[in-house]
Design a protein around this motif. Structure first.
Motif, short mmCIF file in Angstrom:
data_model
loop_
_atom_site.label_atom_id
_atom_site.label_comp_id
_atom_site.label_asym_id
_atom_site.label_seq_id
_atom_site.Cartn_x
_atom_site.Cartn_y
_atom_site.Cartn_z
N HIS A 22 0.83 -1.20 0.00
CA HIS A 22 0.00 0.00 0.00
C HIS A 22 0.87 1.26 0.00
O HIS A 22 1.98 1.25 0.54
CB HIS A 22 -0.90 -0.01 1.24
CG HIS A 22 -2.02 0.98 1.17
ND1 HIS A 22 -3.14 0.75 0.40
CD2 HIS A 22 -2.18 2.19 1.75
CE1 HIS A 22 -3.95 1.79 0.53
NE2 HIS A 22 -3.39 2.68 1.33
N VAL A 23 0.36 2.32 -0.60
CA VAL A 23 1.09 3.58 -0.66
C VAL A 23 1.41 4.06 0.76
O VAL A 23 0.61 3.86 1.68
CB VAL A 23 0.28 4.64 -1.46
CG1 VAL A 23 -1.03 4.99 -0.76
CG2 VAL A 23 1.09 5.89 -1.73
N LYS A 27 7.72 1.37 0.82
CA LYS A 27 8.45 0.71 -0.27
C LYS A 27 9.70 1.50 -0.66
O LYS A 27 10.80 0.96 -0.72
CB LYS A 27 7.55 0.58 -1.51
CG LYS A 27 6.35 -0.31 -1.33
CD LYS A 27 5.51 -0.38 -2.59
CE LYS A 27 4.77 0.90 -2.89
NZ LYS A 27 3.73 1.27 -1.92
N THR A 28 9.50 2.79 -0.92
CA THR A 28 10.60 3.63 -1.39
C THR A 28 11.70 3.74 -0.35
O THR A 28 12.89 3.63 -0.67
CB THR A 28 10.07 5.03 -1.72
OG1 THR A 28 8.87 4.87 -2.47
CG2 THR A 28 11.06 5.84 -2.51
N THR A 29 11.29 3.93 0.90
CA THR A 29 12.28 4.09 1.97
C THR A 29 13.09 2.81 2.15
O THR A 29 14.30 2.85 2.35
CB THR A 29 11.56 4.48 3.29
OG1 THR A 29 10.59 5.48 2.99
CG2 THR A 29 12.51 4.99 4.33
N LYS A 123 8.20 -0.13 9.55
CA LYS A 123 8.11 0.96 10.53
C LYS A 123 8.12 0.42 11.97
O LYS A 123 7.38 0.90 12.83
CB LYS A 123 6.89 1.85 10.27
CG LYS A 123 6.78 2.29 8.80
CD LYS A 123 5.82 3.44 8.60
CE LYS A 123 5.61 3.70 7.12
NZ LYS A 123 4.75 4.85 6.83
N VAL A 157 10.65 -4.93 10.10
CA VAL A 157 11.80 -4.12 9.69
C VAL A 157 11.55 -2.64 9.94
O VAL A 157 10.42 -2.18 9.99
CB VAL A 157 12.15 -4.29 8.18
CG1 VAL A 157 12.52 -5.70 7.85
CG2 VAL A 157 11.01 -3.80 7.30
N SER A 158 12.66 -1.93 10.09
CA SER A 158 12.60 -0.48 10.08
C SER A 158 13.61 0.01 9.05
O SER A 158 14.78 -0.35 9.11
CB SER A 158 12.97 0.09 11.45
OG SER A 158 13.28 1.46 11.31
N ALA A 159 13.12 0.82 8.12
CA ALA A 159 14.03 1.38 7.13
C ALA A 159 14.65 2.67 7.68
O ALA A 159 15.42 3.32 6.99
CB ALA A 159 13.29 1.64 5.83
P1 GDP Z 1 5.78 4.15 -0.27
O1 GDP Z 1 4.66 4.99 -0.74
O2 GDP Z 1 5.33 2.77 0.09
O3 GDP Z 1 6.98 4.15 -1.18
O4 GDP Z 1 6.23 4.76 1.15
P2 GDP Z 1 7.48 5.64 1.51
O5 GDP Z 1 8.73 4.85 1.49
O6 GDP Z 1 7.45 6.90 0.71
O7 GDP Z 1 7.20 5.96 3.05
C1 GDP Z 1 6.09 6.72 3.48
C2 GDP Z 1 6.44 7.48 4.73
O8 GDP Z 1 6.77 6.58 5.78
C3 GDP Z 1 7.66 8.39 4.57
O9 GDP Z 1 7.44 9.57 5.28
C4 GDP Z 1 8.80 7.58 5.20
O10 GDP Z 1 9.80 8.41 5.72
C5 GDP Z 1 8.06 6.83 6.29
N1 GDP Z 1 8.72 5.55 6.58
C6 GDP Z 1 8.98 4.55 5.71
N2 GDP Z 1 9.58 3.52 6.33
C7 GDP Z 1 9.70 3.87 7.63
C8 GDP Z 1 10.24 3.23 8.80
O11 GDP Z 1 10.72 2.10 8.78
N3 GDP Z 1 10.16 3.92 9.97
C9 GDP Z 1 9.62 5.17 10.05
N4 GDP Z 1 9.60 5.76 11.25
N5 GDP Z 1 9.10 5.78 8.97
C10 GDP Z 1 9.15 5.17 7.79
#
Ligand code: GDP
Length: 472
Positions: A22-23, A27-29, A123, A157-159
């Motif tokens: 899901h958005v 994924k990107t992080t 997260k 996991v935590s990115a």
């Molecule tokens: P995508 O839409 O699935 O690609 O999601 P993104 O990677 O853009 O992440 C969405 C939001 O969640 C961003 O603000 C990221 O910084 C935050 N985020 C992603 N992974 C983590 C994590 O492991 N821990 C925390 N605290 N925030 C995260």
């Protein structure tokens, strides 16, 4: 009759991994985190990201290719293409939010592509993170994680702080080790386009991942026609390469045209012709349609996405973008079809006409709900499950019969299986085994990794590079 299958040159290649979910679930992080853990990236002191897909090479493990597919709202065509190209999927589910609509769509993709997957509960550093809740929610979508007695690995996991990432990579290694991805590096080139654009200075650019064969500087490339010569190959960090083999993401310079995302580039004119549109149909098309539909959607992207996700047994008699019209109703009536609308409207006169003509009309705003509605109308008996996959590597003639020399790449085959012949993702026809041989012996069963020779009945015009699947 002796069949010698010495021509097979499959070699192990790095697994190709796609991240779906899901958005905003991370994924990107996660991809960014992995990209930065690359030895080479660390050595270079930061990265100029060139193309989004990359290969992760760490000190103590085999390389892993991660492909990045655009992840805009609703599920795009490319996400389904990405899961088809991939050997392994990572389904990200944020530990706080849990399962969301696009999580379910991603699960559908993964299941229709028939690939192994890992759940990454993301997260984990945030308050409110609840892995158990996610695991329980997933059971509703028939995803049973190992903790709950199922077979799907799940890793928290935590990115942000890297927690669990080593575990995630180990789990990828484990899955890849169970069913090592293979390709023939000397075979016909098949490179899948993941990104493409026209650069003002460099001309058409395409980021591809090689599925088999070699991309070699100076060689001509083909889709439905010659599309230019490889002038240069650059990897994800902009390093020039002389050639690129299986599983390597690279950017091609020197093309005369911008190839569409999802298309397949070959170094051989005929193969390219037959496979250039191959990834647009993830599931075999229905041979005996059981449900006729008329499909109307808001935009072309959702039409493509829905068309490619339709289950077997559905026949789309017409489709288009825009509101449902009276002519759609009449068309549906003429072909005993149901009308499905996604993010579109109908005027009251159209609703009235549909009711008078007894044409069922259903409008949806969530893609997976529309697909669920369609699936609920197809008898579960005809829902096909792919139980084996093999690639045809060569052909030869014995006693006037055309024999296909195959390698089972996934699952297994039994002599009595119903088979489908696929070229790229398109179904060419259904058939069965007339004879099935491994080495010199006639056999009734073939396992993953085994090489075998077959004669099909009814006869189908196969060629090396095609796939056969067993469907139940
Ligand atoms: P995508 O839409 O699935 O690609 O999601 P993104 O990677 O853009 O992440 C969405 C939001 O969640 C961003 O603000 C990221 O910084 C935050 N985020 C992603 N992974 C983590 C994590 O492991 N821990 C925390 N605290 N925030 C995260």
């Amino acid at each position: 009759m002796v069949w010698v299958l010495e021509f097979i040159m499959l070699k192990n290649r790095p697994p190709i991994v796609v991240i779906l979910g899901h958005v905003d679930h991370g994924k990107t992080t996660l991809l960014d985190y992995l990209r930065k853990s690359n030895v080479a990236a660390r050595e270079a002191g930061g990265i100029t990201q060139h193309i989004k897909s990359f290969q992760l090479t760490t000190d103590n493990r085999q390389p892993i290719t991660f492909i990045d597919t655009p992840g805009h709202a609703a599920f795009s065509q490319m996400r389904s293409r990405g899961s088809l190209l991939a050997d392994i999927a990572i389904l990200v589910v944020a530990g706080g939010d849990g399962v969301m609509p696009q999580t379910k769509e991603s699960i559908q993709f993964i299941k229709s592509a028939g690939i192994s997957f890992i759940v990454a509960i993301t997260k984990s550093d945030l308050p409110g993170f609840n892995a158990d809740h996610v695991k329980t929610q997933l059971t509703e979508s028939d995803v049973i994680v190992e903790d709950l007695g199922g077979e799907v690995p799940a890793v928290s996991v935590s990115a942000k702080n890297g927690e669990g990432i080593a575990d995630l990579l180990e789990t990828i290694d484990l899955l890849a080790g169970m069913n090592p991805p293979q390709a023939d590096p000397q075979g016909v080139l098949e490179a899948v386009v993941l990104e493409s654009r026209l650069d003002n200075h460099k001309g058409p650019l395409a980021a591809v991942v090689v599925r088999s064969g070699q991309l070699i500087t100076g060689k001509h490339l083909y889709m439905d026609k010659n599309i230019g010569k490889v002038r240069a190959l650059l990897d994800w960090e902009g390093r020039q390469l002389a050639s690129a083999g299986p599983s390597l993401p690279v950017e091609i310079l020197g093309l005369s045209t911008v190839p569409p995302v999802g298309s397949i580039i070959s170094d051989h004119p005929v193969t390219a012709e037959s496979t250039s549109s191959s990834l647009s149909a993830p599931l075999p098309t229905a041979l005996n349609p059981l449900l006729n539909i008329v499909l109307k959607t808001d935009v072309l992207g959702s039409l493509e996405a829905l068309s490619s996700a339709l289950p077997t047994g559905v026949n789309m008699v017409s489709s288009g973008t825009g509101d449902v019209t009276e002519s759609d109703v009449l068309q549906a009536k003429a072909s005993s079809a149901r009308i499905y609308g996604f993010n579109v409207k109908t005027s009251s006169s159209v609703v009235k006409l549909a009711s008078v003509e007894k044409v069922p009309l259903s409008l949806h705003r969530v893609i997976y709900e529309l697909l669920e509605d369609i699936e609920s109308r197809i008898s579960p008996v005809v829902t096909e499950v792919v139980t084996g996959r093999a690639q045809i590597l060569a052909e030869f003639k014995i006693d006037k019969e055309r024999v296909a020399g195959c390698k089972c790449t996934e699952g297994e085959f039994n002599k009595s299986d119903s088979l489908q012949l696929l070229r790229g993702g398109q179904t060419l026809g259904s058939t069965r085994f007339k004879s099935l041989r491994s080495g010199k012996s006639s056999v009734s069963h073939i396992k993953t990794g085994a090489e075998f020779g077959v004669v099909f009945s009814p006869y189908l015009d196969f060629k090396p590079g095609d796939n056969i699947i067993a469907v139940k």
